[in-house]
Motif scaffolding. Sequence first.
Motif, PDB file in Angstrom:
ATOM      1  N   ARG A 212      37.241  47.138  43.576  1.00  8.19           N
ATOM      2  CA  ARG A 212      36.628  46.266  42.575  1.00  8.19           C
ATOM      3  C   ARG A 212      37.543  46.114  41.363  1.00  8.19           C
ATOM      4  O   ARG A 212      37.690  45.020  40.813  1.00  8.19           O
ATOM      5  N   GLN A 213      38.131  47.205  40.934  1.00  5.03           N
ATOM      6  CA  GLN A 213      39.036  47.142  39.781  1.00  5.03           C
ATOM      7  C   GLN A 213      40.209  46.213  40.068  1.00  5.03           C
ATOM      8  O   GLN A 213      40.611  45.417  39.203  1.00  5.03           O
ATOM      9  N   ILE A 214      40.752  46.305  41.272  1.00  4.89           N
ATOM     10  CA  ILE A 214      41.905  45.464  41.631  1.00  4.89           C
ATOM     11  C   ILE A 214      41.511  43.995  41.690  1.00  4.89           C
ATOM     12  O   ILE A 214      42.210  43.122  41.140  1.00  4.89           O
ATOM     13  N   LEU A 215      40.393  43.698  42.331  1.00  2.00           N
ATOM     14  CA  LEU A 215      39.931  42.304  42.390  1.00  2.00           C
ATOM     15  C   LEU A 215      39.671  41.759  40.990  1.00  2.00           C
ATOM     16  O   LEU A 215      40.028  40.610  40.677  1.00  2.00           O
ATOM     17  N   LEU A 261      41.798  38.796  48.845  1.00  2.58           N
ATOM     18  CA  LEU A 261      42.954  38.430  48.047  1.00  2.58           C
ATOM     19  C   LEU A 261      43.884  37.553  48.874  1.00  2.58           C
ATOM     20  O   LEU A 261      43.951  37.694  50.102  1.00  2.58           O
ATOM     21  N   ILE A 262      44.609  36.699  48.203  1.00  2.00           N
ATOM     22  CA  ILE A 262      45.608  35.839  48.841  1.00  2.00           C
ATOM     23  C   ILE A 262      46.967  36.186  48.227  1.00  2.00           C
ATOM     24  O   ILE A 262      47.081  36.340  47.004  1.00  2.00           O
ATOM     25  N   CYS A 263      47.977  36.318  49.083  1.00  2.00           N
ATOM     26  CA  CYS A 263      49.328  36.624  48.613  1.00  2.00           C
ATOM     27  C   CYS A 263      50.247  35.438  48.909  1.00  2.00           C
ATOM     28  O   CYS A 263      50.238  34.887  50.012  1.00  2.00           O
ATOM     29  N   ARG A 264      51.027  35.048  47.930  1.00  2.00           N
ATOM     30  CA  ARG A 264      52.023  33.998  48.093  1.00  2.00           C
ATOM     31  C   ARG A 264      53.366  34.516  47.581  1.00  2.00           C
ATOM     32  O   ARG A 264      53.391  35.367  46.696  1.00  2.00           O
ATOM     33  N   PRO A 265      54.492  34.083  48.140  1.00  2.00           N
ATOM     34  CA  PRO A 265      54.648  32.954  49.064  1.00  2.00           C
ATOM     35  C   PRO A 265      54.336  33.284  50.525  1.00  2.00           C
ATOM     36  O   PRO A 265      54.166  32.375  51.336  1.00  2.00           O
ATOM     37  N   ASP A 266      54.268  34.565  50.881  1.00  2.00           N
ATOM     38  CA  ASP A 266      53.944  34.927  52.264  1.00  2.00           C
ATOM     39  C   ASP A 266      52.518  35.444  52.312  1.00  2.00           C
ATOM     40  O   ASP A 266      52.024  36.061  51.371  1.00  2.00           O
ATOM     41  N   ALA A 267      51.859  35.223  53.430  1.00  2.00           N
ATOM     42  CA  ALA A 267      50.466  35.657  53.565  1.00  2.00           C
ATOM     43  C   ALA A 267      50.357  37.174  53.581  1.00  2.00           C
ATOM     44  O   ALA A 267      49.359  37.738  53.151  1.00  2.00           O
ATOM     45  N   VAL A 268      51.412  37.846  54.083  1.00  2.00           N
ATOM     46  CA  VAL A 268      51.396  39.302  54.193  1.00  2.00           C
ATOM     47  C   VAL A 268      51.967  39.909  52.913  1.00  2.00           C
ATOM     48  O   VAL A 268      53.076  39.566  52.492  1.00  2.00           O
ATOM     49  N   GLN A 285      56.019  38.275  44.476  1.00  2.00           N
ATOM     50  CA  GLN A 285      54.764  38.036  45.186  1.00  2.00           C
ATOM     51  C   GLN A 285      53.660  37.783  44.149  1.00  2.00           C
ATOM     52  O   GLN A 285      53.556  38.486  43.147  1.00  2.00           O
ATOM     53  N   VAL A 286      52.865  36.773  44.407  1.00  2.00           N
ATOM     54  CA  VAL A 286      51.810  36.375  43.477  1.00  2.00           C
ATOM     55  C   VAL A 286      50.462  36.501  44.180  1.00  2.00           C
ATOM     56  O   VAL A 286      50.276  36.006  45.291  1.00  2.00           O
ATOM     57  N   LEU A 287      49.536  37.164  43.524  1.00  2.00           N
ATOM     58  CA  LEU A 287      48.211  37.406  44.099  1.00  2.00           C
ATOM     59  C   LEU A 287      47.179  36.491  43.454  1.00  2.00           C
ATOM     60  O   LEU A 287      47.282  36.124  42.280  1.00  2.00           O
ATOM     61  N   SER A 288      46.168  36.127  44.236  1.00  2.00           N
ATOM     62  CA  SER A 288      45.023  35.381  43.709  1.00  2.00           C
ATOM     63  C   SER A 288      43.783  35.809  44.473  1.00  2.00           C
ATOM     64  O   SER A 288      43.876  36.343  45.590  1.00  2.00           O
ATOM     65  N   VAL A 289      42.640  35.597  43.878  1.00  2.00           N
ATOM     66  CA  VAL A 289      41.378  35.965  44.517  1.00  2.00           C
ATOM     67  C   VAL A 289      40.911  34.808  45.389  1.00  2.00           C
ATOM     68  O   VAL A 289      40.888  33.649  44.952  1.00  2.00           O
ATOM     69  N   SER A 290      40.559  35.119  46.621  1.00  2.00           N
ATOM     70  CA  SER A 290      40.086  34.086  47.540  1.00  2.00           C
ATOM     71  C   SER A 290      38.663  33.661  47.175  1.00  2.00           C
ATOM     72  O   SER A 290      37.998  34.290  46.338  1.00  2.00           O
ATOM     73  N   GLU A 291      38.198  32.619  47.826  1.00  2.00           N
ATOM     74  CA  GLU A 291      36.815  32.173  47.596  1.00  2.00           C
ATOM     75  C   GLU A 291      35.831  33.279  47.960  1.00  2.00           C
ATOM     76  O   GLU A 291      34.855  33.527  47.241  1.00  2.00           O
ATOM     77  N   SER A 295      33.131  35.352  45.564  1.00  2.00           N
ATOM     78  CA  SER A 295      31.714  35.502  45.917  1.00  2.00           C
ATOM     79  C   SER A 295      31.287  36.965  45.814  1.00  2.00           C
ATOM     80  O   SER A 295      30.171  37.262  45.365  1.00  2.00           O
ATOM     81  N   VAL A 296      32.183  37.856  46.224  1.00  2.00           N
ATOM     82  CA  VAL A 296      31.873  39.287  46.143  1.00  2.00           C
ATOM     83  C   VAL A 296      31.794  39.719  44.681  1.00  2.00           C
ATOM     84  O   VAL A 296      30.866  40.444  44.285  1.00  2.00           O
ATOM     85  N   LEU A 297      32.750  39.265  43.864  1.00  2.00           N
ATOM     86  CA  LEU A 297      32.722  39.625  42.450  1.00  2.00           C
ATOM     87  C   LEU A 297      31.489  39.067  41.750  1.00  2.00           C
ATOM     88  O   LEU A 297      30.952  39.681  40.821  1.00  2.00           O
TER      89      LEU A 297
END
Length: 337
Positions: A212-215, A261-268, A285-291, A295-297
């Motif tokens: 939760r803290q990370i998200l 979470l979504i990671c760019r430029p690579d999915a992994v 690497q850039v992180l973002s919260v997925s849809e 919803s979980v947050l």
Amino acid sequence: MQARQLHITNGDATADIIKASKIAGDVLSWRDPMHHGPFPGNHDLDSVSNIRAKYLAGYGLDEKKVKLAFHTRNELLRAFTRYDEVVLWFEHDLLDQLQVLQLLHWFGGANKTSTELTMICINKHSELSEFRGLGQLSCEQFDRLLPTRVPISNAQLQLARSVWDTFVSDNPTSLEKQIQKDTAALPFLKAALHRHLQEFPWTEDGLSRTERQILTLVASGAVYPQNVFTGNMQYEDALFIGDWHTYKIISDLCTASTPLLICRPDAVFRYPPDENLSAEVFQRQVLSVSEAGRSVLELTQSARSLIHRDDWLGGVHLQSDKAIWMWNNSSTQLVLN
């Protein structure tokens, strides 16, 4: 003749300071991030070390090398009778308190000898405004700490043996009940084990406290891995989680059955100790919260159905396809769900 001392501490950073100080004796680093991964019951020190080596190899480490390191560590521990005194150097956080439990449990079952057992275990230092751990201290500060050590009591050995047995149990409610009792002999234990229980998925949203803290951090704009790691440290009253495990949790959130979470430029998401990972690639690497993560947050969906779990916390194996123990933070109790 100067007494022969064996100094046991939590990791290499602290061990190196002791070695560089004026403190005489041998130093043993108790290298094991015990706050995650398996510790099934009914295993002696060597067999559980093999289990831990196999688990830690999943972090990109060489299993044979880890097994050898544990074997060498265990052999030096068993040779403690060669010393006049064994000094434990630890602090108040979850990682250190688990290591204290394991060591005191072992010493409690070892053959009694004339070797004196003493301990230094602190949660603050008069010369530091914010104490995080022994690794912050200088050699000179270590020199001045040594005379403050105190003998390990029978009450501490007995408490450690009892609590360790519940930590490695497959029923975590026994640990929950154990820490409701008097733990004054080990004054930092109660808070540390409460933090351990918060790493079980919560009934509120299906996330562990760290997940939760990370998200929350990523949702608030901490999109780079290093920022997430340092930000997560600020959420903790007593720092216990290292960078590798923080990054492993980020990776798990990126590769969940339904990614949170979504990671760019690579999915992994790639992270140390990947030997083929350059600092440049890691840092961009850039992180973002997925849809689904949002919803979980927002508590409109639970991560219980989104994350496939196959994790261990002490003696408890969390498997998504079975009922799992979850933490109710309102009642501060575990429930099977």
